[in-house]
Design an enzyme around this catalytic site. Structure first.
Site, PDB file in Angstrom:
ATOM      1  N   HIS A  51       0.836  -1.212   0.000  1.00  0.00           N
ATOM      2  CA  HIS A  51       0.000   0.000   0.000  1.00  0.00           C
ATOM      3  C   HIS A  51       0.864   1.253   0.000  1.00  0.00           C
ATOM      4  O   HIS A  51       0.372   2.363  -0.072  1.00  0.00           O
ATOM      5  CB  HIS A  51      -0.927   0.001   1.224  1.00  0.00           C
ATOM      6  CG  HIS A  51      -0.186  -0.143   2.522  1.00  0.00           C
ATOM      7  ND1 HIS A  51       0.105  -1.372   3.071  1.00  0.00           N
ATOM      8  CD2 HIS A  51       0.369   0.781   3.335  1.00  0.00           C
ATOM      9  CE1 HIS A  51       0.781  -1.184   4.203  1.00  0.00           C
ATOM     10  NE2 HIS A  51       0.966   0.108   4.380  1.00  0.00           N
ATOM     11  N   HIS A  81       7.907   6.543   5.453  1.00  0.00           N
ATOM     12  CA  HIS A  81       7.056   6.285   4.289  1.00  0.00           C
ATOM     13  C   HIS A  81       6.144   7.482   4.098  1.00  0.00           C
ATOM     14  O   HIS A  81       6.120   8.383   4.948  1.00  0.00           O
ATOM     15  CB  HIS A  81       6.224   5.006   4.504  1.00  0.00           C
ATOM     16  CG  HIS A  81       5.316   5.111   5.678  1.00  0.00           C
ATOM     17  ND1 HIS A  81       5.699   4.745   6.961  1.00  0.00           N
ATOM     18  CD2 HIS A  81       4.064   5.610   5.797  1.00  0.00           C
ATOM     19  CE1 HIS A  81       4.706   4.986   7.803  1.00  0.00           C
ATOM     20  NE2 HIS A  81       3.714   5.528   7.124  1.00  0.00           N
ATOM     21  N   HIS A  83       2.140   9.028   2.626  1.00  0.00           N
ATOM     22  CA  HIS A  83       0.735   8.783   2.254  1.00  0.00           C
ATOM     23  C   HIS A  83       0.376   9.862   1.242  1.00  0.00           C
ATOM     24  O   HIS A  83       0.848  11.007   1.364  1.00  0.00           O
ATOM     25  CB  HIS A  83      -0.174   8.872   3.485  1.00  0.00           C
ATOM     26  CG  HIS A  83       0.144   7.833   4.516  1.00  0.00           C
ATOM     27  ND1 HIS A  83      -0.519   6.629   4.593  1.00  0.00           N
ATOM     28  CD2 HIS A  83       1.093   7.814   5.486  1.00  0.00           C
ATOM     29  CE1 HIS A  83      -0.020   5.921   5.601  1.00  0.00           C
ATOM     30  NE2 HIS A  83       0.974   6.607   6.160  1.00  0.00           N
ATOM     31  N   GLU A  93      -2.800  12.406   5.767  1.00  0.00           N
ATOM     32  CA  GLU A  93      -3.685  11.700   6.714  1.00  0.00           C
ATOM     33  C   GLU A  93      -4.199  12.695   7.740  1.00  0.00           C
ATOM     34  O   GLU A  93      -5.400  12.828   7.946  1.00  0.00           O
ATOM     35  CB  GLU A  93      -2.903  10.558   7.374  1.00  0.00           C
ATOM     36  CG  GLU A  93      -2.473   9.512   6.327  1.00  0.00           C
ATOM     37  CD  GLU A  93      -2.430   8.126   6.876  1.00  0.00           C
ATOM     38  OE1 GLU A  93      -1.617   7.870   7.773  1.00  0.00           O
ATOM     39  OE2 GLU A  93      -3.251   7.299   6.439  1.00  0.00           O
ATOM     40  N   HIS A 106       5.730  10.080   7.142  1.00  0.00           N
ATOM     41  CA  HIS A 106       5.750   9.519   8.498  1.00  0.00           C
ATOM     42  C   HIS A 106       7.121   8.927   8.771  1.00  0.00           C
ATOM     43  O   HIS A 106       7.577   8.039   8.043  1.00  0.00           O
ATOM     44  CB  HIS A 106       4.677   8.425   8.630  1.00  0.00           C
ATOM     45  CG  HIS A 106       3.292   8.985   8.678  1.00  0.00           C
ATOM     46  ND1 HIS A 106       2.166   8.229   8.424  1.00  0.00           N
ATOM     47  CD2 HIS A 106       2.850  10.247   8.906  1.00  0.00           C
ATOM     48  CE1 HIS A 106       1.093   8.995   8.543  1.00  0.00           C
ATOM     49  NE2 HIS A 106       1.481  10.219   8.822  1.00  0.00           N
ATOM     50  N   THR A 169      -2.001   4.069  11.437  1.00  0.00           N
ATOM     51  CA  THR A 169      -3.120   4.420  10.535  1.00  0.00           C
ATOM     52  C   THR A 169      -3.367   3.315   9.500  1.00  0.00           C
ATOM     53  O   THR A 169      -4.164   3.484   8.591  1.00  0.00           O
ATOM     54  CB  THR A 169      -2.823   5.733   9.779  1.00  0.00           C
ATOM     55  OG1 THR A 169      -1.669   5.527   8.946  1.00  0.00           O
ATOM     56  CG2 THR A 169      -2.579   6.877  10.746  1.00  0.00           C
TER      57      THR A 169
HETATM   58  N1  FSB Z   1       1.045   5.059   9.025  1.00  0.00           N
HETATM   59  S1  FSB Z   1       1.756   4.834  10.469  1.00  0.00           S
HETATM   60  O1  FSB Z   1       0.757   4.984  11.507  1.00  0.00           O
HETATM   61  O2  FSB Z   1       2.916   5.677  10.623  1.00  0.00           O
HETATM   62  C1  FSB Z   1       2.329   3.171  10.533  1.00  0.00           C
HETATM   63  C2  FSB Z   1       3.649   2.914  10.935  1.00  0.00           C
HETATM   64  C3  FSB Z   1       4.117   1.592  10.983  1.00  0.00           C
HETATM   65  C4  FSB Z   1       3.260   0.530  10.639  1.00  0.00           C
HETATM   66  C5  FSB Z   1       3.771  -0.887  10.703  1.00  0.00           C
HETATM   67  O3  FSB Z   1       4.938  -1.094  10.971  1.00  0.00           O
HETATM   68  N2  FSB Z   1       2.885  -1.884  10.439  1.00  0.00           N
HETATM   69  C6  FSB Z   1       3.352  -3.291  10.475  1.00  0.00           C
HETATM   70  C7  FSB Z   1       3.303  -3.858  11.867  1.00  0.00           C
HETATM   71  C8  FSB Z   1       2.353  -3.489  12.765  1.00  0.00           C
HETATM   72  C9  FSB Z   1       2.316  -4.089  14.048  1.00  0.00           C
HETATM   73  C10 FSB Z   1       3.245  -5.031  14.408  1.00  0.00           C
HETATM   74  C11 FSB Z   1       4.219  -5.385  13.502  1.00  0.00           C
HETATM   75  C12 FSB Z   1       4.236  -4.785  12.233  1.00  0.00           C
HETATM   76  F1  FSB Z   1       5.178  -5.094  11.358  1.00  0.00           F
HETATM   77  C13 FSB Z   1       1.945   0.798  10.247  1.00  0.00           C
HETATM   78  C14 FSB Z   1       1.475   2.135  10.199  1.00  0.00           C
HETATM   79 ZN    ZN Z   2       2.005   6.341   7.818  1.00  0.00          ZN
END
Ligand code: FSB
Ligand code: ZN
Length: 227
Positions: A51, A81, A83, A93, A106, A169
């Site tokens: 995504h 990354h 958005h 966001e 972010h 998010t």
């Molecule tokens: N858009 S953001 O809020 O900045 C955001 C930052 C990191 C993740 C992430 O690492 N997800 C994978 C993940 C989540 C939980 C545990 C392990 C993971 F790899 C998702 C959203």
């Molecule tokens: Zn993010």
């Protein structure tokens, strides 16, 4: 305390992103300046996660860290990354007084002072700290062009910010994030932004947008580092 993933009785949900209503933000004189120390050599790779794309960093040691500001621990840089949206009209966001921006950066950090891994940190209410930087259309931004070895320059000297307690998010939307949203946007050109929409997901469809809808602020207070 573990994170509340559902809106259980003892804690109201703390989901992100939200609309930052600047007039309601409360100046908190106890908020210190952010301490950001990035070692560009810790960047590892760019990876398409379906995504969006993540620029990942070697987070096996505290070489690139974020501390101070609203934080009471030091947080290790893991990835950054963006958005974006289908057009320059929206894509960020977070929204400021109802105004959307074309994109948002972010910069994701995890609490390496208290937890042993990123995954473990996402299970705790003080596990992550994410710096959000709004992007506005303007001159092509050389830094974004090769942001990896210039992450250092993303640090504007006078950094004022809003901060609030929120969540990831994207799934699993863990309520583990202290959000630090910089009040100064950086520029990106429309052409540079168009490149993001050219990324493809695992089904080879273009990733035209990847920003989550606004979430209810509930009883949360947004703090500001300046009057
Ligand atoms: N858009 S953001 O809020 O900045 C955001 C930052 C990191 C993740 C992430 O690492 N997800 C994978 C993940 C989540 C939980 C545990 C392990 C993971 F790899 C998702 C959203
Ligand atoms: Zn993010």
């Amino acid at each position: 305390m573990g994170v509340c993933t559902s809106s259980t009785a003892q804690c109201l949900p703390r989901q992100s992103p939200i609309d930052i209503q600047t007039r309601r933000a409360k100046y908190d004189s106890s908020l210190k300046p952010l301490f950001i120390q990035y070692d560009p050599n810790t960047s590892k790779r760019i990876i398409n996660v379906g995504h969006c794309f993540n620029v990942e960093f070697d987070d096996s040691s505290d070489r690139s860290v974020l501390s101070e500001g609203p934080l009471t621990s030091h947080y290790r840089l893991r990835q950054f990354h963006f958005h974006w949206g289908t057009s320059d009209r929206d894509g960020s966001e977070h929204v400021i007084d109802g105004q959307t921006y074309p994109a948002e950066l972010h910069i994701v950090h995890w609490n390496s002072q208290r937890y042993s891994s990123f995954e473990e940190a996402t299970k705790h209410s003080d596990g992550l700290a994410v710096i959000g930087v709004l992007l506005k259309i303007g001159e092509p931004n050389p830094v974004l062009q090769n942001i990896i070895d210039n992450l250092d320059k993303v640090k504007t000297k006078e950094r004022t910010y809003w901060t609030y307690l929120g969540s990831l998010t994207t799934s699993p939307y863990s309520e583990c994030v202290t959000w630090v949203l910089l009040q100064e946007a950086i520029t990106i050109s429309s052409e540079q932004l168009q490149h993001f929409r050219g990324l493809q997901n695992e089904d080879e469809e273009f990733i035209l947008e990847n920003h989550r809808p606004l979430q209810p602020i509930e009883k949360r207070l947004v703090k500001s580092s300046c009057k």
